[in-house]
Design a protein around this motif. Sequence first.
Motif, PDB file in Angstrom:
ATOM      1  N   ALA A  91       0.836  -1.202   0.000  1.00 21.62           N
ATOM      2  CA  ALA A  91       0.000   0.000   0.000  1.00 21.62           C
ATOM      3  C   ALA A  91       0.876   1.259   0.000  1.00 21.62           C
ATOM      4  N   ARG A  92       1.888   1.279   0.854  1.00 27.07           N
ATOM      5  CA  ARG A  92       2.749   2.457   0.953  1.00 27.07           C
ATOM      6  C   ARG A  92       3.541   2.677  -0.335  1.00 27.07           C
ATOM      7  N   ASN A  93       4.099   1.598  -0.881  1.00 28.65           N
ATOM      8  CA  ASN A  93       4.902   1.750  -2.102  1.00 28.65           C
ATOM      9  C   ASN A  93       4.065   2.223  -3.274  1.00 28.65           C
ATOM     10  N   PHE A  94       2.807   1.766  -3.336  1.00 28.96           N
ATOM     11  CA  PHE A  94       1.952   2.226  -4.433  1.00 28.96           C
ATOM     12  C   PHE A  94       1.728   3.735  -4.329  1.00 28.96           C
ATOM     13  N   ILE A  95       1.456   4.207  -3.120  1.00 29.02           N
ATOM     14  CA  ILE A  95       1.220   5.641  -2.926  1.00 29.02           C
ATOM     15  C   ILE A  95       2.469   6.451  -3.269  1.00 29.02           C
ATOM     16  N   ILE A  96       3.628   5.951  -2.852  1.00 29.35           N
ATOM     17  CA  ILE A  96       4.882   6.692  -3.065  1.00 29.35           C
ATOM     18  C   ILE A  96       5.331   6.597  -4.518  1.00 29.35           C
ATOM     19  N   ASP A  97       5.297   5.383  -5.081  1.00 34.76           N
ATOM     20  CA  ASP A  97       5.861   5.177  -6.424  1.00 34.76           C
ATOM     21  C   ASP A  97       4.907   5.574  -7.538  1.00 34.76           C
ATOM     22  N   GLU A  98       3.634   5.215  -7.392  1.00 31.60           N
ATOM     23  CA  GLU A  98       2.678   5.476  -8.462  1.00 31.60           C
ATOM     24  C   GLU A  98       2.064   6.878  -8.379  1.00 31.60           C
ATOM     25  N   LYS A  99       2.120   7.480  -7.216  1.00 36.04           N
ATOM     26  CA  LYS A  99       1.608   8.834  -6.998  1.00 36.04           C
ATOM     27  C   LYS A  99       0.205   9.029  -7.583  1.00 36.04           C
ATOM     28  N   PRO A 100      -0.781   8.339  -7.037  1.00 36.09           N
ATOM     29  CA  PRO A 100      -2.164   8.550  -7.514  1.00 36.09           C
ATOM     30  C   PRO A 100      -2.587   9.995  -7.293  1.00 36.09           C
ATOM     31  N   ASP A 101      -3.524  10.471  -8.093  1.00 33.47           N
ATOM     32  CA  ASP A 101      -3.943  11.865  -8.031  1.00 33.47           C
ATOM     33  C   ASP A 101      -4.616  12.198  -6.703  1.00 33.47           C
ATOM     34  N   VAL A 102      -5.359  11.224  -6.138  1.00 35.35           N
ATOM     35  CA  VAL A 102      -6.043  11.448  -4.867  1.00 35.35           C
ATOM     36  C   VAL A 102      -6.028  10.144  -4.080  1.00 35.35           C
ATOM     37  N   ILE A 103      -5.825  10.266  -2.757  1.00 36.03           N
ATOM     38  CA  ILE A 103      -5.970   9.124  -1.859  1.00 36.03           C
ATOM     39  C   ILE A 103      -7.300   9.288  -1.121  1.00 36.03           C
ATOM     40  N   VAL A 104      -8.111   8.236  -1.126  1.00 36.95           N
ATOM     41  CA  VAL A 104      -9.371   8.237  -0.378  1.00 36.95           C
ATOM     42  C   VAL A 104      -9.212   7.275   0.790  1.00 36.95           C
ATOM     43  N   ASP A 105      -9.227   7.803   1.995  1.00 30.05           N
ATOM     44  CA  ASP A 105      -9.091   6.982   3.192  1.00 30.05           C
ATOM     45  C   ASP A 105     -10.488   6.676   3.737  1.00 30.05           C
ATOM     46  N   ILE A 106     -10.873   5.381   3.699  1.00 30.45           N
ATOM     47  CA  ILE A 106     -12.186   4.955   4.166  1.00 30.45           C
ATOM     48  C   ILE A 106     -12.097   4.714   5.673  1.00 30.45           C
ATOM     49  N   LEU A 107     -12.875   5.463   6.442  1.00 26.23           N
ATOM     50  CA  LEU A 107     -12.845   5.384   7.895  1.00 26.23           C
ATOM     51  C   LEU A 107     -14.131   4.765   8.418  1.00 26.23           C
ATOM     52  N   ASP A 108     -14.005   3.892   9.404  1.00 23.66           N
ATOM     53  CA  ASP A 108     -15.182   3.376  10.108  1.00 23.66           C
ATOM     54  C   ASP A 108     -15.619   4.455  11.093  1.00 23.66           C
ATOM     55  N   ALA A 109     -16.715   5.139  10.777  1.00 25.60           N
ATOM     56  CA  ALA A 109     -17.152   6.278  11.593  1.00 25.60           C
ATOM     57  C   ALA A 109     -17.496   5.879  13.012  1.00 25.60           C
ATOM     58  N   SER A 110     -17.839   4.596  13.222  1.00 25.45           N
ATOM     59  CA  SER A 110     -18.196   4.160  14.564  1.00 25.45           C
ATOM     60  C   SER A 110     -16.969   3.858  15.415  1.00 25.45           C
ATOM     61  N   ASN A 111     -15.792   3.891  14.802  1.00 26.61           N
ATOM     62  CA  ASN A 111     -14.538   3.632  15.534  1.00 26.61           C
ATOM     63  C   ASN A 111     -13.496   4.616  15.032  1.00 26.61           C
ATOM     64  N   ILE A 112     -13.831   5.910  15.110  1.00 25.09           N
ATOM     65  CA  ILE A 112     -13.114   6.956  14.400  1.00 25.09           C
ATOM     66  C   ILE A 112     -11.668   7.126  14.861  1.00 25.09           C
ATOM     67  N   GLU A 113     -11.416   7.037  16.154  1.00 22.69           N
ATOM     68  CA  GLU A 113     -10.072   7.329  16.645  1.00 22.69           C
ATOM     69  C   GLU A 113      -9.053   6.311  16.136  1.00 22.69           C
ATOM     70  N   ARG A 114      -9.397   5.034  16.177  1.00 22.69           N
ATOM     71  CA  ARG A 114      -8.448   4.036  15.679  1.00 22.69           C
ATOM     72  C   ARG A 114      -8.249   4.178  14.171  1.00 22.69           C
ATOM     73  N   ASN A 115      -9.311   4.452  13.439  1.00 24.19           N
ATOM     74  CA  ASN A 115      -9.213   4.557  11.981  1.00 24.19           C
ATOM     75  C   ASN A 115      -8.399   5.767  11.541  1.00 24.19           C
ATOM     76  N   LEU A 116      -8.398   6.824  12.341  1.00 20.66           N
ATOM     77  CA  LEU A 116      -7.673   8.031  11.950  1.00 20.66           C
ATOM     78  C   LEU A 116      -6.163   7.872  12.053  1.00 20.66           C
ATOM     79  N   TYR A 117      -5.697   6.793  12.685  1.00 18.10           N
ATOM     80  CA  TYR A 117      -4.243   6.604  12.803  1.00 18.10           C
ATOM     81  C   TYR A 117      -3.606   6.480  11.417  1.00 18.10           C
ATOM     82  N   LEU A 118      -4.249   5.739  10.530  1.00 18.40           N
ATOM     83  CA  LEU A 118      -3.746   5.625   9.165  1.00 18.40           C
ATOM     84  C   LEU A 118      -3.791   6.976   8.463  1.00 18.40           C
TER      85      LEU A 118
END
Length: 849
Positions: free
Chosen positions: A82-109
């Motif tokens: 996942a990290r290498n794709f973001i760094i090497d391929e440089k997508p135009d936008v990253i969409v981070d899907i968060l579980d709203a019912s467990n927001i604090e743990r999901n926001l770590y990523l």
Amino acid sequence: MRKNKMSSKINKITIALVGNPNSGKTTIFNKITGERQHVGNYAGVTVEKKDGYCEHKGVNIHVVDLPGTYSLTAFSLEELVARNFIIDEKPDVIVDILDASNIERNLYLATQLMELNVPLVLALNMSDTAKLRGIEFDLKLLSDLLGSPIVTTIGHKGKGINELLDAVISVAEDENRAPGIQMNLGRDIEKHINKIQGLIEREQKLTEKCSPRWLAIKLLENDKEIHQENWPDDIIQATEKAVRRIEEVLGDSPEIIIADKRYGIISGACQEAVRLTVEARHTYSDKIDEVLTNRILGLPIFFIMMYIVFQLTFAFGEIPMGWIENGFAFLGDSISYLWPNGSDSLLLSLLVDGIIGGVGGVIVFVPNIFLLFMAIAILEDTGYMARAAFNMDRLMHKIGLHGKSFIPMLVGFGCSVPAIMATRTLENRRDRLITMMIVPLMSCGARLPIYTLIIPAFFPQVWQAPILWLIYLIGIMVAIGVAKLLRIAVFKGESSAFVMELPPYRIPTLKGVMVHVWERTWLYLRKAGTVILAISIVMWALSTFPQKTVYDHDYDAITEQSTNDYLSAIRGLNPLLDISPQSTVLVDALHAEYNMIEEQQAFHPFETGFEMAEQKKNKTIDRLVQSEEGKKLAVFLEMIEQISVVRNNFDASIEQNELETGTTKYLLFDQEKDHTLEAIEKSNPVIYQAAVKYIDDIKSPYDEKMSEINQLIHSEQMTYSIAGRIGKGIEPVLKPLGFDWKIGTALIGAFAAKEVFVAQLGIVYSLGETDAKSDALRQKLQKDFTPLAAFCIMIFCLISAPCMATIATTRQESGSWKWAMLQLGGLTLIAYILTLVIYQSGLLFGIGI
């Protein structure tokens, strides 16, 4: 990204979906892309890659669903991909899907994505679940605090998808996007980051892809992948000094301190922008978990659930498996019709026995694959699979595996192929590979015919169930030992820690389940099938070549002598029917039947020659019936037909109802048969007795003799082939195990499929088609082997080389022949050593000999 010259509007972008497991990321991906998806693997690794496409407001969007991950620190292969794709391929936008019912743990990523300073959109998924829990968000404030736009979604209902794509396009179009919020990690950490960052900024080659600050943070976190870069000595020394200083001052490693700082920032943002509308309370999920994860009830419930999965996968799969088997049989027959009946064409043999038989042996598993992954997809989407892993984690951790490893191992008792494919539910590659290696040690259903053949032949009734139980137990114990060995010798290091996440229960969507099932099924057909095809052709060649032209015995002379004896025995029936001893009417009539059968073998049923052979026989019978003894002959032939029909109907009923001898229903069928035969006998007792004598004492022995001759020819050909020669060649190696060349040849054939072992023994023993209940084959084995040797045969078949479908699937799922060959060779070596110890110990102590 490409831009339209007439306006600032873009026409094509690439976006990457990231998120924690169970955050609903794949559901969002399916809703965005619909049917326009492609599934494969990232180059060089087995981590799954999903690509999809959609169009929104005139913009073509390429969507990449990255592996689910809790962070971007490269602990696991999924995180690294996942990290290498973001760094090497440089997508135009990253969409981070968060579980709203467990927001604090999901926001770590999300905080780690912010550190990378990538174009970011946050999707608060499962916002309906959060609302039910009494959680409300100040989206504008939270967006300002995190420096990224936020959109609420309900993935399984498709709500918020259009708004999410609007936000994605807006971020992609924003050429003046401000840098992401730089989180302050505290004065003690920041001063070391700044120092290392300053040194990194001098190295232009090292900062082409990533910001110096991010690299500095990763060096402090002891990120293995980043540390492997060719860093100058001054940067390495500065990093080591900073790590020591942080540990001295703050009392812990920089990695832990930085993680705490991130969670502190997350907690602060949530204190500002997230609030509970009601008092904290137990949810329905919590109440259900009190039962499903209970120390006493959890495991029994889990085993019941797995029983249901087994029932669905293997019991319900039998009917469609039968359809597939019949379909391939029909295909084989259709191709055979292109050649003369009984043709010994090598091309026909290759097509029917090699290709159709081999591919059919793989595709027949498709119903199992489909049903298994449907069950797994439902259990995962409802949230139960996480509870199953939680229940088994403590036990599995003792052998160095994750709780989820138990699911594929359990499935392995049905079939190793879907079990190995089920290892995809494991997030960690190391656990996945270890589980793949030991799955074949779970005694699959294909080995059961071997046990069913051998155990009744060598062990009394009272010992049969314990011996079968012992075989299964030995497989489990060896699997535990192999897992431990792999942890020590191959996969060294501590087991990776896993967050045992228990997501809220949800109702799975039909589309989501079917997309998941189709992906797995298609991968199986596309990848495993091609490898199986190649191996099937190789196995066919080994069993076919070289072809023997001169046999050890004169089978033509043996056949002629047997036929003469048969005809002589028929003439012996003349006195019973009060026919002149010199009359040839019986011989001519019955021999005409066999001549017809022999002539028909050169034609297919739809060909003219087939019908002409029958017409020729009928003319002969009609002529003979007109003779002086014709009336007796007609009654005799009709009596033979009636007796044969009654007996055949009885055998078919017993087989269809799978009745054991002596059972009440068996006795009822037997009584019905006897009553019918008694009625036939009363019509003409003399001719009836002659007909029975012909069927039982003349025709049956002759048929058996002809079959034996054919099997002797096949046996000689098998022995002469490469497979047979290998069997003969490895006999000295197998001798210390108590085996001979016949067992060796059968083991080679069993590589195609374990259940073939029994059929191969039937061939080498010249018994024709045999099954696990063949008394004749059991008698042959009893003459050649002791109970000790028989037990060792079962142990060797249990542990040694898995079938070719298993090896091909391991290669597919591991992404390398190295692991498939390790499985093949390693398990065979373990089987040899363990069987050798058991056999030689038995000889030493006089057990089972």
